[in-house]
Write an enzyme that holds these catalytic residues in place. Structure first.
Site, PDB file in Angstrom:
ATOM      1  N   ASP A   7       0.867  -1.168   0.000  1.00 26.68           N
ATOM      2  CA  ASP A   7       0.000   0.000   0.000  1.00 26.68           C
ATOM      3  C   ASP A   7       0.915   1.233   0.000  1.00 26.68           C
ATOM      4  OD1 ASP A   7      -2.150   1.654   0.005  1.00 26.68           O
ATOM      5  OD2 ASP A   7      -3.155   0.750   1.709  1.00 26.68           O
TER       6      ASP A   7
HETATM    7  C1  BGC Z   1      -4.981   3.222  -0.028  1.00 28.16           C
HETATM    8  C2  BGC Z   1      -5.082   2.200  -1.145  1.00 28.16           C
HETATM    9  C3  BGC Z   1      -4.836   2.867  -2.463  1.00 28.16           C
HETATM   10  C4  BGC Z   1      -3.488   3.530  -2.418  1.00 28.16           C
HETATM   11  C5  BGC Z   1      -3.137   4.220  -3.701  1.00 28.16           C
HETATM   12  C6  BGC Z   1      -3.700   4.015  -0.100  1.00 28.16           C
HETATM   13  O1  BGC Z   1      -3.728   5.067   0.821  1.00 28.16           O
HETATM   14  O2  BGC Z   1      -5.052   2.557   1.207  1.00 28.16           O
HETATM   15  O3  BGC Z   1      -6.331   1.590  -1.125  1.00 28.16           O
HETATM   16  O4  BGC Z   1      -4.914   1.920  -3.503  1.00 28.16           O
HETATM   17  O5  BGC Z   1      -3.501   4.520  -1.390  1.00 28.16           O
HETATM   18  O6  BGC Z   1      -3.991   5.262  -3.892  1.00 28.16           O
END
Ligand code: BGC
Length: 692
Positions: free
Chosen positions: A248
């Site tokens: 993530d």
């Molecule tokens: C979120 C993810 C997301 C990623 C990219 C993170 O903060 O938890 O779900 O895909 O950002 O945007």
């Protein structure tokens, strides 16, 4: 220059394997480590003026010397989080449709729109289990039930992949809290982990989804992005997953050993999987094979998708938010609204409703969900008010300013019926991006995304002013229909007895207002079913602390907990009324090899054609082992004309009924008499049994 040409469209598996082997043999260690992270995100983000999704973000892979391009990431799940894409109802709404075929078609649209906008890796498949309705990102997942999460997530992910966009399933694992997501340690035992919180991930990966995004939180003391048990022992050794895992974003991994634990890519920048990882390999603390293995997984996946033939000849930008895609958003909104209560006022008719009061702060709000990574900037959004104005004509609609209770009362008195649109916005629930993430961005002149907003809900009821509005208009004696806009359960105890109908539409997407008018006036019957349990009282849910540093996830949540505690929910899992009535009969179960085949006859005994979601639950043999009273193991959405009967059939694999034996770290089947149940809600089932 290089004499290694990357595989083109139509390349065979052996050509791909040979190319990948050659890249790994000839790339330097630095080039290989460089494949293990995204790069350039901070720069691109600034260039895009701080608009999330202004660019496709390089998210791993890429070796210039061998003409290997990076993977380009875009987000979801309510559409492609880039440009002006089609905005679908949020995932929870689509969960309520219980319609994997619809979800597969939505996935295909997301695949097309991602391709048309230069992306080949999609973060749209979010299947974390809804343990508690306060979870800020509840709207991004499908609900509280593991079986349902798996089926719906697999439909979306495989749909996206039809167009050779790699889908990533997230967040692996146990990411069911928001504000504390960067730090919380979830303690969990082996049975709970494998029986409740992981099976849907396995289901989605078995269906072919090719990539996994790790979660921010810790599980049993270790961050998920460097958790060997989750990323290697379970995902690879036990489940046989051979795709890649990426982190993530921004705080997804803390130590180079994350690579040895099974993380292949750090996103979106090489904060750990850059010089730090390179030095660790040079110092001998990480084996070079760890790097080769990660590159192999990344490149094989990338080239298998790159080489596969595309269903469309090309993917022009004109396909984004095309009329056909917007019509699908409308279909999804119609199929996902859940009719919670109806004293007979719905459907409204044009004859009896000459004037309609449409009230509430959210009535004319372009409210498609939170403002985090899943935000979609649709080219337009039909609000509830504009949808109803368009349907009935502007003259037929009465409104009042949101804080004008007297005006609301007057509008109600002058109308034949009242619609109050109530619920939440991105300010009340959504992804939580704390301000200090901003400080991690080197040379950032603009903050990353927005100031902290959203996060886990502090309320399970409607905001006080909205409850007041409902009371005031209900006191006029006019029939009141409350439309609930929210990502998960809203407690309705204090006002439910005073209104004529309650329809939960969730965040219904860019065509939500069009769908709402058609639903209220009976052009289409509501057919959504709740993918979670609505309690009478907040205490009936599991313990939740949005600031927790540590929390234990035990076996019990959702309908299984209500069943065990013998607590009646206000609305059970699977509940949803219709403008017609269905009955169930002739439930049969027989063993077929390693499956049970279950069938039931569903009869539309009402006066209107409508769709019904037949649900199949299994109960376990009595014994020493503590197990849920029932678990969902199948569902099927059927459309039935008045008077029509259809026999609906599902297959339940015996493997899905096993329990995890922590003493052996493996699965066991309990023999005995199993209950087989079917019906239109978890609270209204007919039953038979089978000895297995
Ligand atoms: C979120 C993810 C997301 C990623 C990219 C993170 O903060 O938890 O779900 O895909 O950002 O945007």
């Amino acid at each position: 220059m290089t004499d290694l040409s990357p595989p083109r469209k139509g390349a065979s598996e052996s050509e791909i394997v040979a190319f990948v082997a050659a890249v790994i043999a000839r790339a330097t260690l630095a080039e290989k480590v460089a494949m293990m992270s995204g790069k350039g995100f901070f720069e691109l983000y600034r260039e895009g003026g701080g608009v999330w999704g202004a660019h496709p973000y390089p998210a791993g892979s890429g070796v210039e010397r061998f003409s290997v391009p990076p993977l380009y990431f875009t987000d979801g799940p309510r559409g492609v989080a880039r440009g002006q894409s089609t905005c679908f109802p949020c995932t929870m709404a689509r969960g309520a449709s219980f319609d994997p075929d619809l979800e597969y078609r939505i996935g295909q649209v997301m695949g097309i729109e991602a391709r048309a906008q230069g992306c080949n890796l999609s973060g749209a498949v979010c299947i974390n289990l809804l343990r508690h309705p306060a979870w800020g990102r509840a709207q991004e997942t499908y609900g509280e039930d593991s079986w349902h999460l798996g089926v719906m997530g697999a439909a979306l992910g495989t749909g996206i992949q039809v167009h050779n966009v790699i889908a990533t399933v997230k967040h692996f694992a146990l990411n069911s809290m928001e504000n504390a997501r960067f730090r919380v340690n979830v303690r969990i035992d082996e049975r709970v982990l494998h029986e409740i919180y992981l099976p849907h991930f396995k289901y989605v990966l078995d269906a072919g989804v090719a990539s996994v995004m790790s979660a921010y939180n810790k599980v049993n003391g270790e961050y998920c992005g460097q958790n060997r048990y989750l990323l290697s022992d379970v995902l690879r050794a036990e489940w046989g997953f051979d795709g890649f895992v990426h982190s993530d974003w921004i705080r997804g991994v803390y130590q180079p050993y994350g690579a040895a634990a099974g993380l292949d890519i750090e996103n979106p920048e090489p904060m750990v999987f850059g010089p730090k990882l390179l030095s660790a390999v040079e110092a001998g603390t990480i084996e070079p094979e760890v790097i080769d293995r990660a590159c192999r997984r990344i490149l094989l996946t990338q080239y298998r998708y790159a080489a596969a033939e595309d269903p469309l000849v090309d993917y022009p930008l004109s396909l984004v938010a095309s009329p056909e895609h917007c019509a699908l958003a409308c279909e999804a909104a119609e199929k996902s609204a859940v009719l919670l209560e109806n004293d007979g006022i719905l459907p409204l008719t044009r004859d009896s409703v000459k004037k309609l009061a449409v009230l509430g702060r959210l009535a004319d709000c372009k409210n498609t969900g939170d403002n985090g990574s899943s935000r979609v900037h649709a080219p337009y959004c039909i609000t509830p008010l504009s949808g109803l104005q368009c349907y009935l004509g502007e003259d037929a609609i009465l409104t009042a300013a949101e804080d004008d209770l007297d005006g609301a009362r007057r509008a109600a008195l002058a109308a034949d019926a009242v619609v109050v649109v109530a619920g939440y916005t991105y300010e009340d629930e959504g992804e939580y991006i704390p301000a200090d993430v901003v400080t991690q961005v080197p040379r950032a002149s603009t903050p990353v995304r927005n100031a902290p907003l959203g996060g886990d809900r502090t309320l399970l009821e409607l905001p006080y002013e909205q409850q007041q509005l409902i009371e005031v208009v209900a006191a006029t004696g006019k029939p009141v229909i409350v439309v609930i806009v929210a990502g998960s359960a809203v407690l309705v105890e204090s006002w439910r007895g005073k209104v004529a109908a309650i329809l939960q539409t969730f965040y219904a997407g860019m065509e939500g207002g069009t769908a709402l008018a058609r639903l209220l006036f009976g052009d289409v019957s509501p057919s959504g079913k709740l993918p979670f349990t609505v309690a009478c009282h907040a205490d009936h849910y599991p313990f939740f602390d949005r600031e927790a540093d540590e929390i234990e996830y035990d076996y019990w949540h959702g309908y299984a907990k209500f069943d065990r505690d013998a607590i009646a929910p206000r609305y059970g899992f699977g509940h949803g009324l219709s403008y017609t009535k269905f009955t169930y009969r002739a439930l049969r179960a027989r063993r077929l090899g390693t499956d049970i085949e279950v069938s039931v006859a569903v009869h539309n005994v009402g006066e209107r054609g409508a769709a019904e979601v037949a649900q199949f639950y299994v109960g376990f043999p009595p014994g020493a082992l503590e197990r849920p009273i029932k678990v969902l193991r199948g569902f099927s959405r059927v459309s039935l004309q008045p008077g029509q009967v259809r026999v609906v059939r599902v297959r339940i694999s015996l493997d899905t009924l096993r329990w995890r034996d922590p003493a052996r770290h493996s699965w066991r089947f309990e023999h005995g008499c199993y209950r087989i149940m079917a019906g239109g809600s978890s609270q209204q089932l007919i039953e038979t049994s089978i000895v297995l």
